[in-house]
Design a protein around this motif. Structure first.
Motif, PDB file in Angstrom:
ATOM      1  N   LEU A  27      63.432  -5.118 -12.853  1.00 19.02           N
ATOM      2  CA  LEU A  27      64.150  -6.366 -12.610  1.00 19.02           C
ATOM      3  C   LEU A  27      63.220  -7.423 -12.022  1.00 19.02           C
ATOM      4  O   LEU A  27      62.285  -7.088 -11.290  1.00 19.02           O
ATOM      5  CB  LEU A  27      65.294  -6.128 -11.610  1.00 19.02           C
ATOM      6  CG  LEU A  27      66.331  -5.074 -11.992  1.00 19.02           C
ATOM      7  CD1 LEU A  27      67.157  -4.687 -10.780  1.00 19.02           C
ATOM      8  CD2 LEU A  27      67.211  -5.594 -13.113  1.00 19.02           C
ATOM      9  N   ALA A  28      63.502  -8.683 -12.327  1.00 16.90           N
ATOM     10  CA  ALA A  28      62.774  -9.776 -11.684  1.00 16.90           C
ATOM     11  C   ALA A  28      63.089  -9.736 -10.194  1.00 16.90           C
ATOM     12  O   ALA A  28      64.235  -9.510  -9.798  1.00 16.90           O
ATOM     13  CB  ALA A  28      63.192 -11.115 -12.278  1.00 16.90           C
ATOM     14  N   ALA A  29      62.086  -9.920  -9.363  1.00 16.73           N
ATOM     15  CA  ALA A  29      62.247  -9.838  -7.906  1.00 16.73           C
ATOM     16  C   ALA A  29      62.857 -11.124  -7.363  1.00 16.73           C
ATOM     17  O   ALA A  29      62.207 -11.927  -6.705  1.00 16.73           O
ATOM     18  CB  ALA A  29      60.915  -9.544  -7.240  1.00 16.73           C
ATOM     19  N   THR A  30      64.128 -11.291  -7.645  1.00 10.80           N
ATOM     20  CA  THR A  30      64.899 -12.430  -7.158  1.00 10.80           C
ATOM     21  C   THR A  30      66.151 -11.885  -6.477  1.00 10.80           C
ATOM     22  O   THR A  30      66.488 -10.706  -6.658  1.00 10.80           O
ATOM     23  CB  THR A  30      65.336 -13.355  -8.317  1.00 10.80           C
ATOM     24  OG1 THR A  30      66.262 -12.655  -9.146  1.00 10.80           O
ATOM     25  CG2 THR A  30      64.134 -13.813  -9.138  1.00 10.80           C
TER      26      THR A  30
ATOM     27  N   VAL B 103      62.696  -7.120  -2.663  1.00 11.92           N
ATOM     28  CA  VAL B 103      62.664  -8.530  -3.076  1.00 11.92           C
ATOM     29  C   VAL B 103      62.102  -9.391  -1.949  1.00 11.92           C
ATOM     30  O   VAL B 103      61.236 -10.243  -2.179  1.00 11.92           O
ATOM     31  CB  VAL B 103      64.070  -9.014  -3.502  1.00 11.92           C
ATOM     32  CG1 VAL B 103      64.123 -10.534  -3.640  1.00 11.92           C
ATOM     33  CG2 VAL B 103      64.489  -8.334  -4.806  1.00 11.92           C
ATOM     34  N   ARG B 104      62.537  -9.156  -0.719  1.00  7.12           N
ATOM     35  CA  ARG B 104      62.019  -9.929   0.421  1.00  7.12           C
ATOM     36  C   ARG B 104      60.520  -9.718   0.604  1.00  7.12           C
ATOM     37  O   ARG B 104      59.781 -10.664   0.861  1.00  7.12           O
ATOM     38  CB  ARG B 104      62.759  -9.561   1.698  1.00  7.12           C
ATOM     39  CG  ARG B 104      64.133 -10.146   1.765  1.00  7.12           C
ATOM     40  CD  ARG B 104      64.804  -9.841   3.069  1.00  7.12           C
ATOM     41  NE  ARG B 104      66.134 -10.435   3.081  1.00  7.12           N
ATOM     42  CZ  ARG B 104      67.107 -10.033   3.868  1.00  7.12           C
ATOM     43  NH1 ARG B 104      66.906  -9.048   4.732  1.00  7.12           N
ATOM     44  NH2 ARG B 104      68.277 -10.617   3.815  1.00  7.12           N
TER      45      ARG B 104
ATOM     46  N   THR C 284      57.881 -12.741   0.158  1.00  2.78           N
ATOM     47  CA  THR C 284      57.014 -13.088   1.294  1.00  2.78           C
ATOM     48  C   THR C 284      55.560 -13.096   0.857  1.00  2.78           C
ATOM     49  O   THR C 284      54.791 -13.988   1.212  1.00  2.78           O
ATOM     50  CB  THR C 284      57.210 -12.082   2.445  1.00  2.78           C
ATOM     51  OG1 THR C 284      58.573 -12.134   2.859  1.00  2.78           O
ATOM     52  CG2 THR C 284      56.306 -12.400   3.621  1.00  2.78           C
ATOM     53  N   GLN C 285      55.188 -12.116   0.068  1.00  2.00           N
ATOM     54  CA  GLN C 285      53.814 -12.000  -0.423  1.00  2.00           C
ATOM     55  C   GLN C 285      53.441 -13.208  -1.289  1.00  2.00           C
ATOM     56  O   GLN C 285      52.330 -13.714  -1.187  1.00  2.00           O
ATOM     57  CB  GLN C 285      53.709 -10.715  -1.250  1.00  2.00           C
ATOM     58  CG  GLN C 285      52.358 -10.430  -1.814  1.00  2.00           C
ATOM     59  CD  GLN C 285      52.381  -9.085  -2.535  1.00  2.00           C
ATOM     60  OE1 GLN C 285      52.783  -8.080  -1.980  1.00  2.00           O
ATOM     61  NE2 GLN C 285      51.959  -9.104  -3.776  1.00  2.00           N
ATOM     62  N   ILE C 286      54.351 -13.691  -2.092  1.00  2.89           N
ATOM     63  CA  ILE C 286      54.091 -14.832  -2.982  1.00  2.89           C
ATOM     64  C   ILE C 286      53.776 -16.085  -2.171  1.00  2.89           C
ATOM     65  O   ILE C 286      52.904 -16.865  -2.517  1.00  2.89           O
ATOM     66  CB  ILE C 286      55.286 -15.090  -3.921  1.00  2.89           C
ATOM     67  CG1 ILE C 286      55.364 -13.975  -4.952  1.00  2.89           C
ATOM     68  CG2 ILE C 286      55.173 -16.442  -4.605  1.00  2.89           C
ATOM     69  CD1 ILE C 286      56.606 -14.015  -5.799  1.00  2.89           C
TER      70      ILE C 286
END
Length: 176
Positions: free
Chosen positions: A12-15, A54-55, A59-61
């Motif tokens: 899944l997309a991490a949203t 996801v969090r 955060t990493q992005i």
């Protein structure tokens, strides 16, 4: 009839939408497998693990340089039922380690892993050999003896079976 072994996964997309999609995925798979008695518990555990994944990825992005190429981050959810237990694995590409936080009664967040700890028979984290981590939780199915994660994982590895998640390594530890 409950399966003696079954496995299924989804990427899944991490949203934030991944949380609801993961719950739907887990609920559907467990109902198909005839595991209605643990569906709600597994859906809550999965929701908490995916929320944390996801969090961590989001955060990493935020810390990447502006000029860094950014592919869409992903999370993966894998389910496996075997030997009287359901194993839920959630992979993300962040190296941030999950920790159980003790929160104030009026806190609006921070209870996810405490909830996972309360609802599952054990949980823990494995570092990926390539990037990221897999956070897992195990839930007993009916009254059958559960194969606790470390023994279960090592038994799979000793038999030469590939890990469920790409690049997962031996567990660093589990919380029982």
């Amino acid at each position: 009839m409950k399966p003696s072994f079954a496995a299924v996964g989804v990427r899944l997309a991490a949203t934030p939408r991944a949380v609801g999609s993961a719950r739907t995925f887990v609920s559907s798979a467990l109902r198909e497998w005839g595991l209605d008695d643990i569906t709600d518990t597994a859906a809550v555990v999965t929701s908490e693990l995916v929320t944390n994944a996801v969090r961590a990825v989001q955060t990493q992005i935020h810390f990447l340089p502006v000029h860094a190429p950014q592919a869409s981050p992903l999370v993966e959810v894998q389910l496996q039922v075997s030997a009287g237990s359901l194993l839920i694995e959630v992979w993300d590409d962040s190296s941030e380690q999950p920790t159980v936080r003790r929160t104030a009664d009026d806190a609006e967040s921070g209870r996810g892993l405490a909830l996972v700890e309360a609802l599952s028979d054990c949980w823990g984290v494995c570092q990926s050999e390539t990037q990221g981590k897999v956070v897992y939780a195990e839930i007993c199915v009916e009254d059958a003896p559960a194969a606790k994660w470390p023994d279960f994982y090592h038994a799979r590895s000793a038999e030469g079976a590939p890990p469920l998640m790409p690049g997962s390594a031996a567990p660093e530890g589990s919380r029982h």
